[in-house]
Structure formats: structure tokens, C-alpha cells
Design an enzyme around this catalytic site. Structure first.
Site, mmCIF file in Angstrom:
data_model
loop_
_atom_site.group_PDB
_atom_site.id
_atom_site.type_symbol
_atom_site.label_atom_id
_atom_site.label_comp_id
_atom_site.label_asym_id
_atom_site.label_seq_id
_atom_site.Cartn_x
_atom_site.Cartn_y
_atom_site.Cartn_z
ATOM 1 N N HIS A 12 0.738 -1.194 0.042
ATOM 2 C CA HIS A 12 0.135 0.124 -0.085
ATOM 3 C C HIS A 12 0.960 1.160 -0.003
ATOM 4 O O HIS A 12 0.443 2.343 0.618
ATOM 5 C CB HIS A 12 -1.022 -0.059 1.214
ATOM 6 N N HIS A 59 -1.905 4.223 9.960
ATOM 7 C CA HIS A 59 -0.592 4.863 10.202
ATOM 8 C C HIS A 59 -0.646 6.212 10.938
ATOM 9 O O HIS A 59 0.210 7.087 10.741
ATOM 10 C CB HIS A 59 0.211 5.018 8.707
ATOM 11 N N HIS A 193 10.020 -4.133 4.335
ATOM 12 C CA HIS A 193 10.494 -2.848 4.412
ATOM 13 C C HIS A 193 10.637 -2.201 5.808
ATOM 14 O O HIS A 193 10.221 -2.679 6.772
ATOM 15 C CB HIS A 193 9.418 -1.869 3.621
ATOM 16 N N GLU A 240 3.650 -5.507 8.690
ATOM 17 C CA GLU A 240 2.206 -5.209 8.047
ATOM 18 C C GLU A 240 2.019 -6.692 7.316
ATOM 19 O O GLU A 240 0.632 -6.880 6.898
ATOM 20 C CB GLU A 240 2.526 -4.036 6.887
#
Ligand code: DHB
Ligand code: FE
Length: 287
Positions: A12, A59, A193, A240
Site C-alpha cells: 500500500h 498509520h 520494508h 504489516e
């Protein structure tokens, strides 16, 4: 009854929103990523889902570190997006299905998942980017959404096992809903990431490959990783992956991997897309 037609996992990354706004889908940097959605578009056109249940992590748009629910479920008929500061266009509001959301919430609480219920909830890039990827073009998103946020931001995070069970509970709730709706389950974020700290830019292709393989064939295997191990292997934001695990847990039938795309990097992220068929078990017996 409602039926789960399949599952989709997707990255995303906010920069995707900028690429869409600037129509850069065919640029050399972006095409290996966007082209990976052709198979998803074909499948969506064939399966025509009415509702998307979206496991994602907020977030800082709707929840912040001062109040962070482990699991929160939207129960609204409309979900707005707002400027998060990424320099991407604010998305059009997405339609919800409050009645279906309440059914899912009832199922979760009956299964001892004491979720936060949100009748008013902003959705951030972790919902809007995947929707724009799956349903591109001016027509916008044709499905109603049920957003389910999992805390992947402020430790302690829920375990992999807990997220798999959350997904399974959601899957049971969907299939006990007394309306003929076709449902796609989506998990967003990842794969590996890390956006900050000494390991900023960290990507782990062997671990991502292992996760994609296990998501397809043996999601239970991923429960052997503790959250610190997941951070070590996937990066601080790679956790995530929990959203993908919940998505996979919600697939109640025999699961077949239909498509996968993996491309390094998009922004700071190992960008991945996976598509799963959810074949009803009864149908398998009859075949
Ligand atoms: C990036 C990735 C994310 O998952 C996110 O939420 C924000 C930014 C990135 O790689 O730029
Ligand atoms: Fe993210």
C-alpha cells in the site's frame, strides 16, 4: 448466504497514489509493479465481488499513538480519507455496509475478539491505495468496504497466530451472513520494508518468498515467528504482513494461488501482489 470468492494481498505504498495521479503506470520504474495487477483486474471482472473486507493498519490518520486499538472494525456507511501529508490526492470517500459490519463485529465478539467498533472512521493510504489499484479508472470503487484495522504500529503488536485466528473468525462471520453477497478479502501492506532507523531501506527477498509460499500452502507455519523475529526478518514496517495473515485466515475453503507478483523496490518497499481463489469445500467434494 454471503460467499467469500477469494483473497488479495497487496502493498500500500503511498507513492503509488502519486504515480496513478501522474499516469505513470507504464513508466519503466512503475510498469513491473502495475502490470502485476492485470491478472487481478481480470479476476475481479469475472468474480464481481459486492463487498471487500479490508485488513490494514492505520498509520496515524484515524488512530494515533495516544489511543491505539489492537483490532478495530469500521461500522459506517461511508469512510472518508484525508490529507496524510504524503503529497498524494485525497481519495473519494468509500462506501461501507454498516449492517454487514455489525454482523462481523457480533461474530468477532462472540469469538472473544473484543474489537473497537468505529461508526466514524477515516481510512488512510493502507485502504485507499489498494482500492485504487484494484479498481482503477474514473468509475471508482464499485464495492462496499468493511475496514478492519490491525495495530502494526505501536508495540506490543498482536501475534501472527492471533491475526490468523482473527481472520478465521471474520471468515466464519462472513459466511454466516444471511445475504447473497460476494465478498473479496484483502490484506494490505508489506512485504519487507523498514522506513526509519539504522536499517532504513532494509528488504529481505528470501524471507518474503518464504512468506508468500507459506501464505499459499501453509499459513500456520508463519505462527512460529514472534513479533521481534518478524521485525528482524521483515523490517520494522514489514510486520504489516499481519494484515496478509488475517486475510489468508479468512479464506474458509480450499485455497489456490492464482497469481503473484514481486518487485523490488517500490519506494522503500518490496512490493508484492498475491491473488487467491477460495474454493468452497462442498464444491470440491462434489467435483
Ligand atoms: C512506504 C511503505 C508503507 O507501507 C507505508 O505505509 C508508507 C510508505 C514506502 O515504502 O514509502
Ligand atoms: Fe504501511
Amino acid at each position: 448466504m454471503a460467499r467469500i470468492v477469494g483473497g488479495i494481498g497487496t502493498t500500500h505504498v503511498p507513492a503509488i497514489g502519486k504515480a496513478i495521479a501522474e499516469r505513470k503506470q507504464k513508466d519503466p520504474y512503475w510498469s513491473p509493479f502495475f502490470d502485476g495487477f492485470d491478472a487481478v483486474h481480470g479476476w475481479l471482472a469475472r468474480t464481481r465481488p459486492d463487498v471487500a473486507v479490508v485488513f490494514y493498519n492505520d498509520h496515524g490518520l484515524n488512530f494515533f499513538l495516544d489511543k491505539m486499538p489492537t483490532f478495530a472494525v469500521g461500522a459506517a456507511d461511508l469512510y472518508r480519507n484525508e490529507d496524510e501529508g504524503w503529497g498524494i490526492p485525497v481519495s473519494k470517500a468509500l462506501a461501507g455496509d454498516a449492517a454487514f459490519s455489525w454482523h462481523v463485529i457480533n461474530g468477532l465478539v462472540a469469538d472473544e475478539f473484543d474489537v473497537t467498533m468505529c461508526q466514524d472512521m477515516l481510512v488512510d493510504h493502507a485502504v485507499t491505495i489498494p482500492m485504487a489499484l484494484m479498481w482503477p479508472g474514473e468509475g471508482g470503487c464499485p464495492v462496499k468496504i468493511i475496514p478492519i484495522s490491525i495495530n502494526t504500529v505501536q508495540h506490543p503488536l498482536p501475534s501472527v497466530s492471533r491475526c490468523l485466528k482473527l481472520g478465521r473468525s471474520v471468515g466464519r462471520a462472513i459466511e454466516s451472513y444471511d445475504k447473497d453477497l460476494r465478498v473479496v478479502v484483502i490484506g494490505t501492506g508489506g512485504l519487507s520494508h523498514q522506513l526509519d532507523g539504522e536499517r532504513a531501506g532494509f528488504i529481505n527477498k528470501p524471507f518474503d518468498t518464504l512468506c508468500m509460499d507459506k501464505l499459499a500452502s501453509d499459513p500456520e507455519a508463519l505462527t512460529r515467528y514472534t513479533i521481534p523475529e518478524l521485525v528482524e526478518q521483515a523490517g520494522a514496517q514489514g510486520v504489516e504482513l499481519l494484515n496478509w495473515v488475517a486475510m489468508r485466515g479468512a479464506l474458509t475453503g480450499r485455497v489456490a494461488e492464482l497469481h503473484r507478483n514481486y518487485h523490488i523496490p517500490i519506494s522503500n518497499t518490496a512490493a508484492a501482489t498475491m491473488l487467491f481463489d477460495n474454493i468452497p469445500v462442498a464444491q470440491r467434494k462434489a467435483a
